[in-house]
Design a protein around this motif. Structure first.
Motif, mmCIF file in Angstrom:
data_model
loop_
_atom_site.group_PDB
_atom_site.id
_atom_site.type_symbol
_atom_site.label_atom_id
_atom_site.label_comp_id
_atom_site.label_asym_id
_atom_site.label_seq_id
_atom_site.Cartn_x
_atom_site.Cartn_y
_atom_site.Cartn_z
ATOM 1 N N CYS A 169 31.933 34.870 41.335
ATOM 2 C CA CYS A 169 31.360 33.777 41.249
ATOM 3 C C CYS A 169 29.824 33.489 41.076
ATOM 4 C CB CYS A 169 30.806 33.639 42.725
ATOM 5 S SG CYS A 169 32.666 33.901 44.650
ATOM 6 N N SER A 170 29.712 32.648 40.628
ATOM 7 C CA SER A 170 28.233 32.461 39.510
ATOM 8 C C SER A 170 27.864 30.739 39.930
ATOM 9 C CB SER A 170 28.880 32.075 38.093
ATOM 10 O OG SER A 170 29.092 33.452 37.802
ATOM 11 N N GLY A 228 25.324 35.574 39.299
ATOM 12 C CA GLY A 228 26.324 35.656 39.944
ATOM 13 C C GLY A 228 26.902 36.794 39.950
ATOM 14 N N GLY A 229 27.928 36.930 40.079
ATOM 15 C CA GLY A 229 29.031 38.416 40.392
ATOM 16 C C GLY A 229 30.201 38.346 41.311
ATOM 17 N N ARG A 230 30.052 39.801 42.141
ATOM 18 C CA ARG A 230 30.995 40.018 42.430
ATOM 19 C C ARG A 230 30.650 39.818 44.175
ATOM 20 N NH1 ARG A 230 33.598 46.393 40.995
ATOM 21 N NH2 ARG A 230 33.818 46.382 38.649
ATOM 22 N N VAL A 231 32.655 39.320 44.857
ATOM 23 C CA VAL A 231 31.452 38.982 46.343
ATOM 24 C C VAL A 231 31.878 40.258 46.588
ATOM 25 C CG1 VAL A 231 33.355 37.648 47.971
ATOM 26 C CG2 VAL A 231 33.753 37.375 45.298
ATOM 27 N N ALA A 243 29.250 33.417 48.191
ATOM 28 C CA ALA A 243 28.348 34.898 47.065
ATOM 29 C C ALA A 243 28.014 34.691 46.236
ATOM 30 C CB ALA A 243 30.460 35.037 46.556
ATOM 31 N N ALA A 244 28.251 32.902 45.956
ATOM 32 C CA ALA A 244 27.248 32.665 44.737
ATOM 33 C C ALA A 244 25.922 32.737 44.807
ATOM 34 C CB ALA A 244 27.940 31.110 43.963
ATOM 35 N N PHE A 258 34.367 31.933 40.400
ATOM 36 C CA PHE A 258 34.108 30.132 39.883
ATOM 37 C C PHE A 258 33.257 29.587 40.069
ATOM 38 C CE2 PHE A 258 38.513 31.798 41.541
ATOM 39 C CZ PHE A 258 38.924 30.210 42.644
ATOM 40 N N ARG A 259 32.174 29.081 39.774
ATOM 41 C CA ARG A 259 30.577 28.640 39.420
ATOM 42 C C ARG A 259 30.760 27.192 39.976
ATOM 43 N NH1 ARG A 259 32.287 29.322 32.541
ATOM 44 N NH2 ARG A 259 32.180 31.423 32.769
#
Length: 483
Positions: free
Chosen positions: A51-52, A78-81, A91-92, A141-142
């Motif tokens: 997620c970003s 962003g990065g991993r969940v 997460a973002a 996912f942005r």
């Protein structure tokens, strides 16, 4: 607990309504949610989700991070969940805070995309037998956000990677899919209300309030509030949103609802939420309404409301309506000067040593007062002014200040140009402190220096000069820019 695959499925399905041509590309995310492996589990190939956060400022620029040592092209933070993330949006936001130091409260979702992604990028990752990693595919996912405060455009936050943060115009965004969607979006970073609520009154001085369920995970649990809720993609307008919410929550359908004000709230994910408030008239018995959410509905007069667990902003809105005064209209630009509008609160540190005052030289790339001397300063978040001062002193210059050693030295009420948002600039004197000023945020401040109070450097922020002159003259208050 991992994010449910059904939640991912729902986001992707909604996204594909806007981009049906990407269905084949995202097919792995549309598998049966009941049987598909968890895409947020790093050990579950072939589909892994990251997620970003795509943060947009008022100059149509996007925040990017680029660490030269990695050789990677600039990317959105962003990065991993993580296991603690309840949603992909959360997460973002967590990744943004960790990499850029920007808290959720500094951001709003956009009216165009709400909590859905602007883009879902796909990256194939080669297998690495040495690391025991099979070939797999990343789905990024942005989510898009805009800054709640236009003045926050002056720079990114103070995270561990803040020195690698850059603002890039839409047409310079490296990701082709993200660049194309941004250029086609019409997004300009301007905040728009995304929630709507109703101030229902009976015309005789009573106001209808809703007692919310006292359960975790909802906004202001256990408190009294106005009826209303968030805009849904199918809502053509915010009036349609509030009418839908009134029907769904309480079976109410006032004939007339008029826009009244814009209120500001904090969502359950910490984001700042602008709320369009509508006023409507109804005089029935709340006990007869088919309440589907919350505990109860009841009439209250403004004199009783201070005894309730109630948002201060809602109480102020009711009081203004009852007095026949124009309510505050939030942070929307272009407000008439005759109307009551909220003022941004700025907090500034006045340190004096042997007749010299501490000032910092702002970074030349700062959107506000670049290459200009200024106090150590910051904007109040959801905290007291003194708490803000203590925090900013530590974060910006490594200074440790006891709140008990702080006193208000001067106040500047300033407006910088026609249509600009008024600001209350609080200047506090610290009688004692520990540490020597050091540059902790090089993207904001190039250096700290002590300057004679009677020979200040040039250029210097005008209201900072006015405050110092006021303190030396023993004046507690200055106005600048008002006509």
């Amino acid at each position: 607990m991992p994010i449910a695959r059904s939640d991912i499925h729902e986001l992707v399905t909604s996204y594909l309504e806007r981009h049906p041509g990407e269905r084949d590309l995202l097919a792995a995310l549309l598998e049966d949610p009941a049987t598909a492996p968890g895409a947020t589990d790093p050990a579950a190939p072939p589909a892994r989700v990251t997620c970003s956060a795509v943060v947009i400022d008022r100059s149509r620029r996007v925040l990017h991070i680029h660490h030269p040592a990695t050789g990677d092209t600039p990317r959105a933070p962003g990065g991993r969940v993580a296991a603690s993330d309840r949603t992909l949006l959360e997460a973002a936001l967590r990744g943004l805070r960790e990499e850029a130091g920007i808290p959720p409260g500094a951001l709003c979702v956009t009216a165009a995309f709400l909590s859905g992604p602007l883009d879902i990028a796909v990256h194939d990752v080669e297998a690495s037998p040495a690391e025991g990693r099979p070939a797999h595919r990343h789905y990024d996912f942005r989510f898009v956000f805009c800054l709640a405060d236009a003045e926050a455009d002056s720079g990114p936050g103070a995270g561990p990677g803040s020195q690698w943060l850059r603002w890039l115009p839409f047409d310079q965004v490296g990701s082709p899919t993200l660049r194309a969607k941004l250029l086609a979006s019409g997004l300009d970073g301007v905040v728009e209300p995304v929630n709507a609520s109703a101030l229902i009154h009976d015309g005789q001085g009573r106001y209808l309030l809703h007692l919310r369920d006292d359960v975790p995970g909802i906004w202001e649990p256990g408190s009294w509030a106005l009826l209303g809720g968030g805009r849904e993609p199918q809502d053509a307008s915010l009036e349609e949103t509030v009418r839908r919410e009134l029907r769904e929550e309480a079976g109410l359908g006032p004939a007339v609802l008029e826009p009244l004000a814009v209120d500001w709230a904090t969502g359950t994910d910490g984001l700042t939420v602008p709320v369009r408030v509508f006023a409507g008239r109804w005089s029935g018995d709340p006990a007869t309404l088919p309440l589907t959410e919350g505990v109860m509905l009841a009439w209250f007069d403004p004199g009783t409301m201070p005894r309730l667990r109630l948002s201060p902003a809602t109480l102020e809105l009711v009081r203004r309506h009852a007095a026949g005064q124009p309510p505050a209209s939030g942070r929307a630009s272009g407000s008439s000067p005759a109307r009551s509008v909220p003022h941004v609160v700025g907090v500034h540190l006045y340190l004096e040593r042997d007749g010299q005052v501490l000032l910092g030289l702002r970074h030349p790339d700062s959107a506000y007062a670049g290459s200009t001397h200024h106090f150590l300063a910051g904007h109040c978040e959801r905290e007291s002014a003194v708490s803000c001062l203590v925090r900013e002193a530590r974060e910006e210059a490594g200074l440790v200040i006891d709140p008990a050693d702080v006193e208000l030295a001067h106040l500047v009420h300033v407006v910088e140009g026609a249509g600009a948002q008024p600001r209350m600039q609080l200047v506090f004197r610290a009688r004692r402190w520990r540490g020597s000023p050091e540059v902790r945020e090089p993207d904001r401040c190039l250096s700290w220096g002590w300057w004679p109070a009677d020979a200040l450097p040039d250029p210097i922020v005008p209201y900072a000069r006015a405050a110092i002159e006021g303190i030396r003259a023993g004046r507690p208050y200055t106005e600048l820019g008002w006509t």
